[in-house]
Design a protein around this motif. Structure first.
Motif, PDB file in Angstrom:
ATOM      1  N   THR A  52     -79.428  -6.359 -51.403  1.00 32.69           N
ATOM      2  CA  THR A  52     -80.669  -6.586 -50.666  1.00 32.69           C
ATOM      3  C   THR A  52     -80.403  -6.869 -49.199  1.00 32.69           C
ATOM      4  OG1 THR A  52     -81.743  -7.464 -52.656  1.00 32.69           O
ATOM      5  CG2 THR A  52     -82.750  -8.007 -50.531  1.00 32.69           C
ATOM      6  N   GLY A  53     -79.390  -7.693 -48.932  1.00 31.44           N
ATOM      7  CA  GLY A  53     -79.040  -8.013 -47.543  1.00 31.44           C
ATOM      8  C   GLY A  53     -78.580  -6.788 -46.771  1.00 31.44           C
ATOM      9  N   TRP A  54     -77.768  -5.954 -47.423  1.00 30.83           N
ATOM     10  CA  TRP A  54     -77.270  -4.720 -46.791  1.00 30.83           C
ATOM     11  C   TRP A  54     -78.427  -3.814 -46.369  1.00 30.83           C
ATOM     12  CZ3 TRP A  54     -72.436  -2.985 -45.442  1.00 30.83           C
ATOM     13  CH2 TRP A  54     -72.292  -1.623 -45.176  1.00 30.83           C
ATOM     14  N   VAL A  55     -79.361  -3.597 -47.291  1.00 29.64           N
ATOM     15  CA  VAL A  55     -80.498  -2.712 -47.016  1.00 29.64           C
ATOM     16  C   VAL A  55     -81.412  -3.318 -45.956  1.00 29.64           C
ATOM     17  CG1 VAL A  55     -82.596  -1.712 -48.001  1.00 29.64           C
ATOM     18  CG2 VAL A  55     -80.448  -1.609 -49.267  1.00 29.64           C
ATOM     19  N   THR A  56     -81.705  -4.604 -46.090  1.00 24.93           N
ATOM     20  CA  THR A  56     -82.631  -5.258 -45.164  1.00 24.93           C
ATOM     21  C   THR A  56     -82.108  -5.232 -43.730  1.00 24.93           C
ATOM     22  OG1 THR A  56     -83.422  -6.733 -46.918  1.00 24.93           O
ATOM     23  CG2 THR A  56     -83.860  -7.400 -44.638  1.00 24.93           C
ATOM     24  N   VAL A  57     -80.836  -5.542 -43.559  1.00 26.45           N
ATOM     25  CA  VAL A  57     -80.252  -5.593 -42.213  1.00 26.45           C
ATOM     26  C   VAL A  57     -80.180  -4.203 -41.589  1.00 26.45           C
ATOM     27  CG1 VAL A  57     -78.154  -6.081 -40.893  1.00 26.45           C
ATOM     28  CG2 VAL A  57     -78.954  -7.715 -42.613  1.00 26.45           C
ATOM     29  N   LEU A  58     -79.654  -3.234 -42.336  1.00 29.78           N
ATOM     30  CA  LEU A  58     -79.416  -1.915 -41.751  1.00 29.78           C
ATOM     31  C   LEU A  58     -80.703  -1.118 -41.546  1.00 29.78           C
ATOM     32  CD1 LEU A  58     -76.120  -0.902 -43.553  1.00 29.78           C
ATOM     33  CD2 LEU A  58     -76.421  -1.539 -41.167  1.00 29.78           C
ATOM     34  N   ARG A  59     -81.651  -1.246 -42.449  1.00 28.31           N
ATOM     35  CA  ARG A  59     -82.908  -0.511 -42.278  1.00 28.31           C
ATOM     36  C   ARG A  59     -83.735  -1.046 -41.110  1.00 28.31           C
ATOM     37  NH1 ARG A  59     -86.313   0.507 -47.620  1.00 28.31           N
ATOM     38  NH2 ARG A  59     -87.442   1.787 -46.125  1.00 28.31           N
ATOM     39  N   PHE A  83     -63.250   6.935 -31.354  1.00 26.11           N
ATOM     40  CA  PHE A  83     -64.704   6.872 -31.229  1.00 26.11           C
ATOM     41  C   PHE A  83     -65.391   7.679 -32.328  1.00 26.11           C
ATOM     42  CE2 PHE A  83     -65.659   5.544 -26.563  1.00 26.11           C
ATOM     43  CZ  PHE A  83     -64.997   4.338 -26.807  1.00 26.11           C
ATOM     44  N   GLU A  84     -64.758   8.769 -32.745  1.00 19.04           N
ATOM     45  CA  GLU A  84     -65.364   9.589 -33.795  1.00 19.04           C
ATOM     46  C   GLU A  84     -65.430   8.824 -35.118  1.00 19.04           C
ATOM     47  OE1 GLU A  84     -65.128  14.103 -35.670  1.00 19.04           O
ATOM     48  OE2 GLU A  84     -63.441  13.331 -34.510  1.00 19.04           O
ATOM     49  N   VAL A  85     -64.374   8.064 -35.435  1.00 23.18           N
ATOM     50  CA  VAL A  85     -64.369   7.274 -36.667  1.00 23.18           C
ATOM     51  C   VAL A  85     -65.425   6.179 -36.594  1.00 23.18           C
ATOM     52  CG1 VAL A  85     -63.011   5.709 -38.115  1.00 23.18           C
ATOM     53  CG2 VAL A  85     -61.947   7.751 -37.157  1.00 23.18           C
ATOM     54  N   PHE A  86     -65.529   5.535 -35.438  1.00 20.71           N
ATOM     55  CA  PHE A  86     -66.561   4.509 -35.258  1.00 20.71           C
ATOM     56  C   PHE A  86     -67.956   5.121 -35.444  1.00 20.71           C
ATOM     57  CE2 PHE A  86     -63.493   1.868 -32.624  1.00 20.71           C
ATOM     58  CZ  PHE A  86     -63.424   0.844 -33.547  1.00 20.71           C
ATOM     59  N   ALA A  87     -68.145   6.324 -34.918  1.00 19.53           N
ATOM     60  CA  ALA A  87     -69.443   6.999 -35.052  1.00 19.53           C
ATOM     61  C   ALA A  87     -69.749   7.320 -36.509  1.00 19.53           C
ATOM     62  CB  ALA A  87     -69.457   8.276 -34.216  1.00 19.53           C
ATOM     63  N   VAL A  88     -68.737   7.760 -37.251  1.00 16.68           N
ATOM     64  CA  VAL A  88     -68.914   8.035 -38.679  1.00 16.68           C
ATOM     65  C   VAL A  88     -69.299   6.761 -39.421  1.00 16.68           C
ATOM     66  CG1 VAL A  88     -67.686   8.643 -40.805  1.00 16.68           C
ATOM     67  CG2 VAL A  88     -67.403  10.049 -38.763  1.00 16.68           C
ATOM     68  N   LEU A  89     -68.642   5.650 -39.085  1.00 18.89           N
ATOM     69  CA  LEU A  89     -68.965   4.372 -39.725  1.00 18.89           C
ATOM     70  C   LEU A  89     -70.403   3.958 -39.430  1.00 18.89           C
ATOM     71  CD1 LEU A  89     -65.679   2.324 -39.065  1.00 18.89           C
ATOM     72  CD2 LEU A  89     -66.483   3.241 -41.240  1.00 18.89           C
ATOM     73  N   ALA A  90     -70.812   4.094 -38.164  1.00 18.79           N
ATOM     74  CA  ALA A  90     -72.173   3.712 -37.786  1.00 18.79           C
ATOM     75  C   ALA A  90     -73.202   4.579 -38.510  1.00 18.79           C
ATOM     76  CB  ALA A  90     -72.349   3.826 -36.278  1.00 18.79           C
ATOM     77  N   LEU A  91     -73.013   5.892 -38.474  1.00 17.68           N
ATOM     78  CA  LEU A  91     -73.958   6.800 -39.126  1.00 17.68           C
ATOM     79  C   LEU A  91     -73.968   6.613 -40.647  1.00 17.68           C
ATOM     80  CD1 LEU A  91     -73.283  10.104 -37.153  1.00 17.68           C
ATOM     81  CD2 LEU A  91     -75.478   8.926 -37.293  1.00 17.68           C
ATOM     82  N   GLY A  92     -72.760   6.507 -41.216  1.00 19.56           N
ATOM     83  CA  GLY A  92     -72.653   6.374 -42.672  1.00 19.56           C
ATOM     84  C   GLY A  92     -73.261   5.092 -43.191  1.00 19.56           C
ATOM     85  N   CYS A  93     -72.954   3.973 -42.531  1.00 19.25           N
ATOM     86  CA  CYS A  93     -73.487   2.685 -42.980  1.00 19.25           C
ATOM     87  C   CYS A  93     -75.008   2.638 -42.820  1.00 19.25           C
ATOM     88  CB  CYS A  93     -72.832   1.548 -42.204  1.00 19.25           C
ATOM     89  SG  CYS A  93     -71.090   1.284 -42.608  1.00 19.25           S
ATOM     90  N   TYR A  94     -75.483   3.121 -41.683  1.00 18.18           N
ATOM     91  CA  TYR A  94     -76.934   3.119 -41.444  1.00 18.18           C
ATOM     92  C   TYR A  94     -77.667   3.955 -42.495  1.00 18.18           C
ATOM     93  CZ  TYR A  94     -81.380   3.964 -39.015  1.00 18.18           C
ATOM     94  OH  TYR A  94     -82.709   4.054 -38.687  1.00 18.18           O
ATOM     95  N   THR A  95     -77.168   5.152 -42.750  1.00 17.46           N
ATOM     96  CA  THR A  95     -77.828   6.050 -43.688  1.00 17.46           C
ATOM     97  C   THR A  95     -77.691   5.566 -45.124  1.00 17.46           C
ATOM     98  OG1 THR A  95     -77.286   7.879 -42.184  1.00 17.46           O
ATOM     99  CG2 THR A  95     -78.037   8.483 -44.385  1.00 17.46           C
ATOM    100  N   SER A  96     -76.619   4.831 -45.424  1.00 13.31           N
ATOM    101  CA  SER A  96     -76.408   4.348 -46.792  1.00 13.31           C
ATOM    102  C   SER A  96     -77.551   3.457 -47.257  1.00 13.31           C
ATOM    103  CB  SER A  96     -75.080   3.586 -46.889  1.00 13.31           C
ATOM    104  OG  SER A  96     -75.142   2.346 -46.195  1.00 13.31           O
ATOM    105  N   ALA A  97     -78.176   2.730 -46.336  1.00 14.14           N
ATOM    106  CA  ALA A  97     -79.302   1.870 -46.712  1.00 14.14           C
ATOM    107  C   ALA A  97     -80.465   2.699 -47.243  1.00 14.14           C
ATOM    108  CB  ALA A  97     -79.750   1.038 -45.512  1.00 14.14           C
TER     109      ALA A  97
END
Length: 214
Positions: A52-59, A83-97
């Motif tokens: 719940t915390g993961w979804v609430t924060v990232l969404r 920077f490309e790996v950081f971008a993948v992490l940002a996009l992946g984590c955000y979309t995972s929610a």
């Protein structure tokens, strides 16, 4: 037209960069999203709280802010990645929610009797989820997951503002070389259109083969 023909390699490099970001971030989003969906429906309260915390924060966090946190914040704590790996992490984590919520909604469509029958056979929660619930839920979540990954592909354009080579970042070089702004963006938009149509076609085929009959 000469913007494309004279800078085809530049466009190609940017297009491949966008594909890499989309593919890697999609894999990360799907894996983390499914895990978090499992947490959200787990019988353990601590796991449900994490999901719940993961979804609430990232969404509720702007994606641009998450990029700043990943690309500019993490290096201050000694995390040294490209920077490309950081971008993948940002996009992946955000979309995972968003993937998490799509999968959870699919899980909720599976009759409760399925889980109860599995538990009566002595199956654990993990076994029930992985072998009984998720395979059935998968059929109903193909369209929303496809839409979410299309949004991810378009969101990858933000990475170009953080020195990551992708399709939109080609605009900087083209602008410096004096090419037409309108035509530069037309060819960039066409590249995104090709990518999103390819994702849409893939998920259409998946829905046709495995989706719930209407």
């Amino acid at each position: 037209m000469n913007v494309l023909t004279e800078n085809f390699s530049l466009y190609g490099e940017g297009f491949l960069g966008t594909i890499r970001l989309t593919v890697y971030a999609s894999v990360l989003a799907l894996v983390v999203g499914v895990v978090m969906a499992g947490f959200r429906v787990a019988p353990v309260r601590a796991l449900r709280a994490i999901g719940t915390g993961w979804v609430t924060v990232l969404r509720n966090t702007p994606l641009t802010l998450l990029f700043f946190a990943m690309l500019l914040g993490l290096p201050r704590f000694g995390v040294a990645l490209s920077f490309e790996v950081f971008a993948v992490l940002a996009l992946g984590c955000y979309t995972s929610a968003f993937i998490c919520e799509a999968v959870r909604s699919g899980i909720n469509t599976v009759p409760l009797g399925q889980g109860e029958a599995s538990r009566s056979l002595g199956m654990t929660f993990g076994q029930t989820l992985g072998t009984v619930i998720l395979p059935q839920a998968f059929r109903t979540v193909i369209p929303p997951i496809g839409s979410t990954l299309i949004a991810l592909a378009k969101n990858s354009a933000i990475a170009g503002s953080f020195s990551v080579v992708e399709l939109l970042s080609t605009y900087k070089t083209l602008n410096e070389n004096g090419y037409s702004v309108i035509w530069s963006f037309i060819w960039i938009a066409l590249g995104y259109l090709i990518l999103t149509l390819a994702i849409s076609a893939l998920f259409h085929l998946m829905e046709k083969r495995w989706g719930v009959a209407r």
